[in-house]
Design a protein around this motif. Sequence first.
Motif, short mmCIF file in Angstrom:
data_model
loop_
_atom_site.label_atom_id
_atom_site.label_comp_id
_atom_site.label_asym_id
_atom_site.label_seq_id
_atom_site.Cartn_x
_atom_site.Cartn_y
_atom_site.Cartn_z
N GLU A 89 -0.32 2.81 6.25
CA GLU A 89 -1.70 2.55 6.95
C GLU A 89 -2.37 3.91 7.46
O GLU A 89 -1.62 4.46 7.95
CB GLU A 89 -1.64 1.56 7.96
CG GLU A 89 -1.43 0.13 7.41
CD GLU A 89 -2.01 -0.72 8.08
OE1 GLU A 89 -2.51 -0.57 9.24
OE2 GLU A 89 -1.97 -2.28 7.85
N SER A 90 -3.62 4.08 7.19
CA SER A 90 -4.25 5.20 7.72
C SER A 90 -4.56 5.07 9.19
O SER A 90 -4.79 5.97 9.83
CB SER A 90 -5.43 5.73 6.84
OG SER A 90 -6.60 4.65 7.09
N THR A 150 0.68 -1.15 -0.22
CA THR A 150 -0.19 -0.01 0.24
C THR A 150 0.94 1.26 0.04
O THR A 150 1.78 1.48 0.81
CB THR A 150 -0.83 0.06 1.35
OG1 THR A 150 -1.60 -1.39 1.11
CG2 THR A 150 -1.92 1.27 1.49
N ALA A 177 0.65 4.55 0.31
CA ALA A 177 0.15 5.66 1.31
C ALA A 177 0.59 4.82 2.69
O ALA A 177 0.50 5.88 3.65
CB ALA A 177 -1.03 6.05 0.88
N LYS A 199 -8.76 3.24 -0.77
CA LYS A 199 -8.60 4.11 -2.02
C LYS A 199 -7.59 3.89 -2.97
O LYS A 199 -7.82 4.20 -4.16
CB LYS A 199 -7.96 5.48 -1.14
CG LYS A 199 -9.11 6.17 -0.41
CD LYS A 199 -8.48 7.42 0.23
CE LYS A 199 -9.27 8.12 1.14
NZ LYS A 199 -8.86 9.25 1.96
N GLU A 200 -6.65 2.99 -2.77
CA GLU A 200 -5.34 2.89 -3.79
C GLU A 200 -6.09 1.77 -4.80
O GLU A 200 -6.09 1.84 -6.05
CB GLU A 200 -4.40 2.31 -3.38
CG GLU A 200 -3.34 3.35 -3.02
CD GLU A 200 -2.09 2.94 -2.17
OE1 GLU A 200 -1.71 1.93 -2.30
OE2 GLU A 200 -1.50 3.82 -1.53
N ASN A 258 -6.55 3.63 3.42
CA ASN A 258 -5.65 3.71 2.11
C ASN A 258 -5.55 2.59 1.17
O ASN A 258 -5.46 3.03 0.13
CB ASN A 258 -4.26 4.11 2.80
CG ASN A 258 -4.18 5.46 3.51
OD1 ASN A 258 -5.11 6.32 3.21
ND2 ASN A 258 -3.16 5.77 4.27
#
Length: 341
Positions: free
Chosen positions: A117-118, A113, A115, A313-314, A310
């Motif tokens: 982890e959110s 991933t 970005a 979203k990706e 995230n």
Amino acid sequence: MRIWSLGRLISPAVAALILAFGLLVVPAVAQNGSSGSNPTAQAVNEQQLLDELNKVQGRITIPDRKAATLQQPQGRDYQGFHERALPWIGAIAIIGMLLVLALFYLFRGRIRTLAGESGIRILRFNALERLAHWTTATAFIILAITGLNFVFGKRLLMPLIGPEAFSTWSIWAKYAHDFVAWAFMLGVLVMLVLWVWDNFPDRYDANWLKSAGGMFDKSNRTHPPAGRFNTGQKLIFWAVVLGGIALSASGIFMLFPFAFTDINGMQTAQYIHAIVGVLLIAVMIAHIYIGTLGMEGAYEAMGSGTVDLNWAKEHHSVWVDEQQAKTKGGVPPHTAPTPAE
Ligand code: HEM
């Protein structure tokens, strides 16, 4: 006296002539017949009968009328397919897929991933969806192992464990295959009902296919937009549904032999079942790879049912937008904080 001695001379000559005629001429006539053919000899000429009638049939008195057909060319074709072509098709499909995945892993590594982890998790699959998935998956794996035993067991397993153990295992494998098939059919049906609307083609598919979903971009920056399921997943879904229907229909024909069709129909069912079976196993190996080793964060979707925002979203940006629209721009419904480590 002279007559007598002449007779003594002629009789052996005549006897010898008759004997020679008997030995040389009669068998030849018997074989060819006076008209040049002998129906009895032809009746047992199997190849000629096969050529003329396409099958060897006889008269029987037992109730099972099928037993009157001793052999027919399709039976030999089927045996050739089962003993020679099928193991090759299966081996090429399965070993080929493993090799392709190994090469892909060497080239691309694990898809991360980008970005990170959110910390916000969103629900991707509810309990019913996960139950349907894991029921189907468990059933499929049992069916695959026991099914491959029909194709490769005699060649690969029997030399290793011996005929007795192989026989015991094969009997249980056959029972497992026959009964677990129902769980697979039910699972496919439930997944079809639950996910069919998310798997119809949409306007994002062409673009996704053009960039192959960004899978070959080593920089990991290509993330084509996708709805709940991307094009690759849709292909997996339809392979499971259509392959599952073909396997189920042909499998039911085999579970109830001759209930719906004759010997030729039974053989057709077996061709379909065997080929779709080995091809679907190869496809599912790719699916299992991407759902575990191949992509970071994917397994959790089906494990816990949630994914990191995230990650979503990706890989499924359009789906995230749709979910956020439901909460008017906020985080999607069913969110949960990341569990404490
Ligand atoms: C150990 C084996 C398996 C693992 C680890 C696994 C994993 C997964 C994961 C993680 C997803 C969700 C992907 C996402 O979030 O978008 C998924 C979806 C799905 N799985 Fe599996 N799966 C397995 C076996 C199977 C089998 C055997 C079948 C069917 C025969 C199957 C059919 C599906 C289908 C139709 C979907 C939805 C479409 C897709 O995401 O491709 N799975 N699986």
